[in-house]
Design a protein around this motif. Structure first.
Motif, PDB file in Angstrom:
ATOM      1  N   ALA A 106       0.826  -1.206   0.000  1.00 53.92           N
ATOM      2  CA  ALA A 106       0.000   0.000   0.000  1.00 53.92           C
ATOM      3  C   ALA A 106       0.861   1.257   0.000  1.00 53.92           C
ATOM      4  O   ALA A 106       1.975   1.274   0.521  1.00 53.92           O
ATOM      5  CB  ALA A 106      -0.915   0.002   1.220  1.00 53.92           C
ATOM      6  N   VAL A 107       0.317   2.304  -0.596  1.00 52.45           N
ATOM      7  CA  VAL A 107       0.945   3.623  -0.609  1.00 52.45           C
ATOM      8  C   VAL A 107       0.071   4.550   0.217  1.00 52.45           C
ATOM      9  O   VAL A 107      -1.159   4.575   0.062  1.00 52.45           O
ATOM     10  CB  VAL A 107       1.080   4.152  -2.051  1.00 52.45           C
ATOM     11  N   TYR A 108       0.693   5.328   1.109  1.00 53.67           N
ATOM     12  CA  TYR A 108      -0.063   6.206   2.002  1.00 53.67           C
ATOM     13  C   TYR A 108       0.188   7.655   1.626  1.00 53.67           C
ATOM     14  O   TYR A 108       1.318   8.057   1.349  1.00 53.67           O
ATOM     15  CB  TYR A 108       0.349   5.943   3.455  1.00 53.67           C
ATOM     16  N   THR A 109      -0.889   8.468   1.621  1.00 53.31           N
ATOM     17  CA  THR A 109      -0.775   9.825   1.101  1.00 53.31           C
ATOM     18  C   THR A 109      -1.163  10.923   2.089  1.00 53.31           C
ATOM     19  O   THR A 109      -1.227  12.077   1.704  1.00 53.31           O
ATOM     20  CB  THR A 109      -1.643   9.981  -0.160  1.00 53.31           C
ATOM     21  N   GLY A 110      -1.450  10.609   3.327  1.00 53.67           N
ATOM     22  CA  GLY A 110      -1.783  11.651   4.275  1.00 53.67           C
ATOM     23  C   GLY A 110      -3.275  11.883   4.397  1.00 53.67           C
ATOM     24  O   GLY A 110      -4.094  11.107   3.907  1.00 53.67           O
ATOM     25  N   ALA A 111      -3.632  12.982   5.045  1.00 51.70           N
ATOM     26  CA  ALA A 111      -5.021  13.267   5.391  1.00 51.70           C
ATOM     27  C   ALA A 111      -5.934  13.263   4.166  1.00 51.70           C
ATOM     28  O   ALA A 111      -5.564  13.711   3.082  1.00 51.70           O
ATOM     29  CB  ALA A 111      -5.116  14.616   6.094  1.00 51.70           C
ATOM     30  N   VAL A 112      -7.140  12.749   4.361  1.00 53.61           N
ATOM     31  CA  VAL A 112      -8.133  12.681   3.291  1.00 53.61           C
ATOM     32  C   VAL A 112      -8.838  14.035   3.161  1.00 53.61           C
ATOM     33  O   VAL A 112      -9.480  14.502   4.098  1.00 53.61           O
ATOM     34  CB  VAL A 112      -9.160  11.570   3.571  1.00 53.61           C
ATOM     35  N   LYS A 113      -8.710  14.633   1.995  1.00 55.29           N
ATOM     36  CA  LYS A 113      -9.296  15.948   1.745  1.00 55.29           C
ATOM     37  C   LYS A 113     -10.534  15.900   0.865  1.00 55.29           C
ATOM     38  O   LYS A 113     -11.259  16.892   0.752  1.00 55.29           O
ATOM     39  CB  LYS A 113      -8.247  16.858   1.082  1.00 55.29           C
ATOM     40  N   ALA A 114     -10.773  14.754   0.213  1.00 55.95           N
ATOM     41  CA  ALA A 114     -11.906  14.651  -0.699  1.00 55.95           C
ATOM     42  C   ALA A 114     -12.452  13.232  -0.694  1.00 55.95           C
ATOM     43  O   ALA A 114     -11.723  12.267  -0.456  1.00 55.95           O
ATOM     44  CB  ALA A 114     -11.495  15.051  -2.115  1.00 55.95           C
ATOM     45  N   VAL A 115     -13.743  13.119  -0.970  1.00 58.55           N
ATOM     46  CA  VAL A 115     -14.427  11.833  -1.088  1.00 58.55           C
ATOM     47  C   VAL A 115     -14.978  11.730  -2.510  1.00 58.55           C
ATOM     48  O   VAL A 115     -15.701  12.624  -2.959  1.00 58.55           O
ATOM     49  CB  VAL A 115     -15.576  11.712  -0.068  1.00 58.55           C
ATOM     50  N   PHE A 116     -14.626  10.656  -3.210  1.00 55.16           N
ATOM     51  CA  PHE A 116     -15.167  10.432  -4.552  1.00 55.16           C
ATOM     52  C   PHE A 116     -16.113   9.239  -4.511  1.00 55.16           C
ATOM     53  O   PHE A 116     -15.754   8.159  -4.041  1.00 55.16           O
ATOM     54  CB  PHE A 116     -14.040  10.178  -5.557  1.00 55.16           C
ATOM     55  N   VAL A 117     -17.326   9.471  -4.998  1.00 54.45           N
ATOM     56  CA  VAL A 117     -18.373   8.446  -4.988  1.00 54.45           C
ATOM     57  C   VAL A 117     -18.450   7.799  -6.365  1.00 54.45           C
ATOM     58  O   VAL A 117     -18.466   8.494  -7.389  1.00 54.45           O
ATOM     59  CB  VAL A 117     -19.724   9.059  -4.586  1.00 54.45           C
ATOM     60  N   HIS A 118     -18.536   6.476  -6.377  1.00 54.51           N
ATOM     61  CA  HIS A 118     -18.575   5.679  -7.601  1.00 54.51           C
ATOM     62  C   HIS A 118     -19.743   4.698  -7.530  1.00 54.51           C
ATOM     63  O   HIS A 118     -20.346   4.508  -6.474  1.00 54.51           O
ATOM     64  CB  HIS A 118     -17.291   4.858  -7.746  1.00 54.51           C
ATOM     65  N   HIS A 119     -20.019   4.048  -8.655  1.00 52.60           N
ATOM     66  CA  HIS A 119     -20.808   2.820  -8.612  1.00 52.60           C
ATOM     67  C   HIS A 119     -20.038   1.740  -9.357  1.00 52.60           C
ATOM     68  O   HIS A 119     -19.160   2.042 -10.170  1.00 52.60           O
ATOM     69  CB  HIS A 119     -22.225   3.004  -9.150  1.00 52.60           C
ATOM     70  N   THR A 120     -20.329   0.489  -9.070  1.00 51.70           N
ATOM     71  CA  THR A 120     -19.514  -0.604  -9.592  1.00 51.70           C
ATOM     72  C   THR A 120     -20.015  -1.160 -10.916  1.00 51.70           C
ATOM     73  O   THR A 120     -19.276  -1.856 -11.600  1.00 51.70           O
ATOM     74  CB  THR A 120     -19.447  -1.761  -8.589  1.00 51.70           C
ATOM     75  N   GLY A 121     -21.270  -0.902 -11.261  1.00 47.15           N
ATOM     76  CA  GLY A 121     -21.820  -1.407 -12.501  1.00 47.15           C
ATOM     77  C   GLY A 121     -22.501  -2.754 -12.394  1.00 47.15           C
ATOM     78  O   GLY A 121     -22.930  -3.312 -13.398  1.00 47.15           O
ATOM     79  N   HIS A 122     -22.607  -3.293 -11.187  1.00 43.75           N
ATOM     80  CA  HIS A 122     -23.301  -4.569 -11.001  1.00 43.75           C
ATOM     81  C   HIS A 122     -24.815  -4.395 -11.140  1.00 43.75           C
ATOM     82  O   HIS A 122     -25.344  -3.297 -11.029  1.00 43.75           O
ATOM     83  CB  HIS A 122     -23.001  -5.138  -9.608  1.00 43.75           C
ATOM     84  N   THR A 123     -25.496  -5.509 -11.320  1.00 44.86           N
ATOM     85  CA  THR A 123     -26.951  -5.505 -11.268  1.00 44.86           C
ATOM     86  C   THR A 123     -27.410  -5.036  -9.891  1.00 44.86           C
ATOM     87  O   THR A 123     -26.711  -5.238  -8.891  1.00 44.86           O
ATOM     88  CB  THR A 123     -27.505  -6.909 -11.550  1.00 44.86           C
ATOM     89  N   ASN A 124     -28.607  -4.443  -9.828  1.00 44.49           N
ATOM     90  CA  ASN A 124     -29.140  -3.959  -8.551  1.00 44.49           C
ATOM     91  C   ASN A 124     -30.000  -4.992  -7.833  1.00 44.49           C
ATOM     92  O   ASN A 124     -30.437  -4.753  -6.708  1.00 44.49           O
ATOM     93  CB  ASN A 124     -29.972  -2.702  -8.781  1.00 44.49           C
ATOM     94  N   SER A 125     -30.217  -6.116  -8.453  1.00 49.16           N
ATOM     95  CA  SER A 125     -31.146  -7.099  -7.887  1.00 49.16           C
ATOM     96  C   SER A 125     -30.438  -8.174  -7.060  1.00 49.16           C
ATOM     97  O   SER A 125     -31.030  -9.192  -6.740  1.00 49.16           O
ATOM     98  CB  SER A 125     -31.930  -7.774  -9.013  1.00 49.16           C
ATOM     99  N   TYR A 126     -29.192  -7.949  -6.715  1.00 49.23           N
ATOM    100  CA  TYR A 126     -28.443  -8.953  -5.957  1.00 49.23           C
ATOM    101  C   TYR A 126     -28.963  -9.106  -4.533  1.00 49.23           C
ATOM    102  O   TYR A 126     -29.549  -8.178  -3.962  1.00 49.23           O
ATOM    103  CB  TYR A 126     -26.951  -8.596  -5.940  1.00 49.23           C
ATOM    104  N   ASP A 127     -28.729 -10.266  -3.977  1.00 49.61           N
ATOM    105  CA  ASP A 127     -28.965 -10.511  -2.558  1.00 49.61           C
ATOM    106  C   ASP A 127     -27.739 -10.013  -1.805  1.00 49.61           C
ATOM    107  O   ASP A 127     -26.600 -10.333  -2.174  1.00 49.61           O
ATOM    108  CB  ASP A 127     -29.168 -12.012  -2.322  1.00 49.61           C
ATOM    109  N   CYS A 128     -27.930  -9.242  -0.753  1.00 53.74           N
ATOM    110  CA  CYS A 128     -26.792  -8.685  -0.023  1.00 53.74           C
ATOM    111  C   CYS A 128     -25.878  -9.773   0.541  1.00 53.74           C
ATOM    112  O   CYS A 128     -24.685  -9.533   0.755  1.00 53.74           O
ATOM    113  CB  CYS A 128     -27.275  -7.762   1.097  1.00 53.74           C
ATOM    114  N   ALA A 129     -26.412 -10.956   0.755  1.00 55.50           N
ATOM    115  CA  ALA A 129     -25.578 -12.062   1.225  1.00 55.50           C
ATOM    116  C   ALA A 129     -24.547 -12.468   0.178  1.00 55.50           C
ATOM    117  O   ALA A 129     -23.536 -13.109   0.500  1.00 55.50           O
ATOM    118  CB  ALA A 129     -26.448 -13.260   1.591  1.00 55.50           C
TER     119      ALA A 129
END
Length: 249
Positions: A65-88
């Motif tokens: 892992a590479v470490y970069t210091g304090a988190v200044k921003a949050v980037f939100v993504h989606h993965t592209g999977h189907t939405n009908s999955y079982d959370c299990a």
């Protein structure tokens, strides 16, 4: 590169289309800065399913892992999977995504720092320690000093975004974001890669909580989830304000 990738399993076939346009990129010359002790977080750490618990294949990880210091921003993504999955089934989906990112795309590890499923469960993504500022491979040009949180699913226009998912993203974002940064405000960042929407070295002012599309030519995190970013920002601020009140009360 893209033509060599094949789908890992039927469950992640929808991801294939997304990856062509939405691929995290590993920087060619990583800055192996030593992580410094961080200030106490502004919000409590939420429950997080560890890599060990979802049975990540650590033998796939190519680099430390590479470490970069304090988190200044949050980037939100989606993965592209189907939405009908079982959370299990979310752990199985994560294992397939890890294999696709590493073996299919040639990345060092899964790209996102965290993944949240539609039930609000938060999963550790990229290795390196959830309590540290691990540089991910989620937002080309802006991976340093940021955290990438991916929603498990696809959020096209009109797709309902579960309240539990919004709350899960807000919980991990409120905890990881530097305590001196307002989740409802803006942050000054510098692009490190010409493949982003901004030239390398260009100074950019973005929402502290932004969508992937704000820095890269992509529709990620989908219209429906992108429209919920103001709600996520407000919920992050509420969680941090509540934690502050408890500390001073």
């Amino acid at each position: 590169m893209w033509l060599r990738r094949t789908a890992v399993c039927a469950m992640v076939v929808p991801l294939a289309f997304l990856v062509l346009r939405d691929a995290p990129v590993r920087l060619a010359a990583p800055d192996r800065a030593t992580a410094k002790p961080a200030a106490p977080p502004a919000a409590p750490r939420p429950a997080i399913v560890s890599r060990a618990e979802w049975h990540a294949d650590e033998s796939l990880v190519k680099e430390h892992a590479v470490y970069t210091g304090a988190v200044k921003a949050v980037f939100v993504h989606h993965t592209g999977h189907t939405n009908s999955y079982d959370c299990a089934d979310a752990p199985k989906m994560l294992r397939a995504m890890e294999e696709m990112h590493v073996r299919g795309e040639g990345w060092d590890d899964i790209g996102y720092n965290f993944v949240v499923d539609r039930c609000g469960t938060i999963y550790e993504g990229r290795a390196g320690g959830v309590g540290r500022s691990v540089r991910g491979a989620h937002t080309t040009g802006f991976n340093a000093h940021s955290v990438g949180i991916a929603a498990l699913g696809t959020f096209d226009p009109g797709v309902p975004v579960p309240k539990a998912l919004i709350e899960g993203i807000a919980k991990v974002g409120a905890w990881k974001l530097d305590r001196d940064v307002d989740p409802r405000g803006f942050v000054r960042l510098v692009s490190t890669n010409d493949d982003s929407l901004y030239r390398r070295g260009e100074v950019v002012h973005l929402h502290t909580v932004a969508g992937h599309r704000d820095t890269f030519s992509t529709y990620c995190p989908g219209e429906a989830l992108y429209a919920q970013l103001p709600v996520i920002r407000a919920e992050m601020a509420r969680l941090r304000d509540r934690a502050s009140a408890r500390r001073t009360g």
